[in-house]
Scaffold this motif. Sequence first.
Motif: not given
Length: 130
Positions: A4-9, A14-23
């Motif tokens: 089980s991994r923590d989705p926040s880490h 996090s890379l996809f979220e940074a790309a979405a913010d830049a777009g």
Amino acid sequence: MNESRDPSHDPLRSLFEAAADAGRAHASYAPAAEISARGRRVHRRRLAALAVGACLVLGGGGAALATLLPGSSQPVVPATSPSVSGPAPSSTSTSATLPPPIGTTTSPPPTPPGSITPGATTTAPPGGAD
């Protein structure tokens, strides 16, 4: 295997979220004039396709009607019949069958006096003997 991994880490997330913010920061709406011009082009293309389709339907329907309608079974005769008066030319040269040049007049050959042309009726001169 099933960790089980923590989705926040998650580094990929996090890379996809940074790309979405830049777009989102660089995105802008198209001007209204460009949007309406695009709509007019699409409208013209649809009308042209509709007109071509209507022409094809009408042309195909007309062709189908022309082939399906009952026609005359006899061959069509020409509008003018060839003349059969007079003998056929005895010469085989092509110059004898060609029409006279344009602008020239053809007259019948002169007849000698006292001769009777075929098909002509004769009349007695006035005051003549019976």
